[in-house]
Scaffold this motif. Structure first.
Motif, PDB file in Angstrom:
ATOM      1  N   TYR A  80       0.869  -1.191  -0.101  1.00 54.03           N
ATOM      2  CA  TYR A  80      -0.039  -0.022   0.029  1.00 54.03           C
ATOM      3  C   TYR A  80       0.917   1.140  -0.043  1.00 54.03           C
ATOM      4  CZ  TYR A  80      -3.589  -3.156   1.442  1.00 54.03           C
ATOM      5  OH  TYR A  80      -4.729  -4.150   1.431  1.00 54.03           O
ATOM      6  N   ALA A  81       0.265   2.358  -0.540  1.00 57.75           N
ATOM      7  CA  ALA A  81       0.929   3.687  -0.435  1.00 57.75           C
ATOM      8  C   ALA A  81       0.415   4.134   0.565  1.00 57.75           C
ATOM      9  CB  ALA A  81       0.717   4.425  -1.715  1.00 57.75           C
ATOM     10  N   ASP A  82       1.448   4.890   1.187  1.00 59.55           N
ATOM     11  CA  ASP A  82       1.080   5.824   2.461  1.00 59.55           C
ATOM     12  C   ASP A  82      -0.408   6.339   2.604  1.00 59.55           C
ATOM     13  OD1 ASP A  82       3.579   5.154   3.287  1.00 59.55           O
ATOM     14  OD2 ASP A  82       4.104   7.341   3.261  1.00 59.55           O
ATOM     15  N   GLU A  83      -0.728   7.129   1.401  1.00 60.03           N
ATOM     16  CA  GLU A  83      -1.995   7.806   1.494  1.00 60.03           C
ATOM     17  C   GLU A  83      -3.228   6.730   1.491  1.00 60.03           C
ATOM     18  OE1 GLU A  83      -1.873  11.057   1.867  1.00 60.03           O
ATOM     19  OE2 GLU A  83       0.396  10.855   1.991  1.00 60.03           O
ATOM     20  N   GLU A  84      -3.045   5.631   0.877  1.00 59.63           N
ATOM     21  CA  GLU A  84      -4.048   4.608   1.021  1.00 59.63           C
ATOM     22  C   GLU A  84      -4.274   4.073   2.563  1.00 59.63           C
ATOM     23  OE1 GLU A  84      -4.134   1.457  -2.366  1.00 59.63           O
ATOM     24  OE2 GLU A  84      -2.184   1.954  -2.064  1.00 59.63           O
TER      25      GLU A  84
END
Length: 150
Positions: free
Chosen positions: A129-133
């Motif tokens: 996962y990307a941080d923003e997700e």
């Protein structure tokens, strides 16, 4: 000479969960590589709990954190824990917290610590996962304007 020298000022930022968690994720990815995981939990107690008991409970919760864990005091009687553990390890955290809670209550002159409710809210393997997700999911459990800065 007395009164001579440099003067400087600085400010200390509020505990901004999104920024703190971004840094935590970066550290976990660097140190744990593909094994980096986090679990999110909310912890609550009775809203009628008095301030001294809430203070003692908060100190107790902080004692149960490990190096890469974060605890945010969300409202007067609730906290959000972001733990650097897998879902399998989450149960060990709960057991440790319950055991410490019992031990502190047993030895506390004022009586038992307030009962705490622990709710598992999700887990994420950081490599997937990307941080923003992840932050999008985590942010639903707090409102930055409502965080208690103690």
């Amino acid at each position: 000479e007395l009164g001579q020298g440099s003067t400087f000022t600085f400010t200390i930022p509020y505990a901004e969960p999104a920024e703190i968690l971004r840094r935590q994720f970066q550290r976990l990815r660097a140190e744990k590589k593909e094994a980096a995981e986090i679990c999110l939990a909310t912890l609550t107690t009775d809203p009628q709990t008095d301030d001294r008991d809430l203070h003692d409970l908060s100190l107790s919760l902080k004692q149960d954190l490990r190096n890469h864990d974060q605890l945010f005091h969300v409202t007067r009687n609730s906290w959000m824990a972001v733990l650097a553990v897998s879902p399998l390890e989450f149960s060990a955290f709960v057991t440790r917290l319950e055991n410490d809670h019992r031990e502190i209550s047993r030895n506390r002159p004022k009586g038992d610590l307030p009962t705490i409710k622990i709710d598992f809210r999700g887990s994420w393997r950081l490599q997937n996962y990307a941080d923003e997700e992840i932050l999008g999911e985590v942010e639903q459990f707090y409102d930055a304007r409502e965080l208690v800065h103690a």
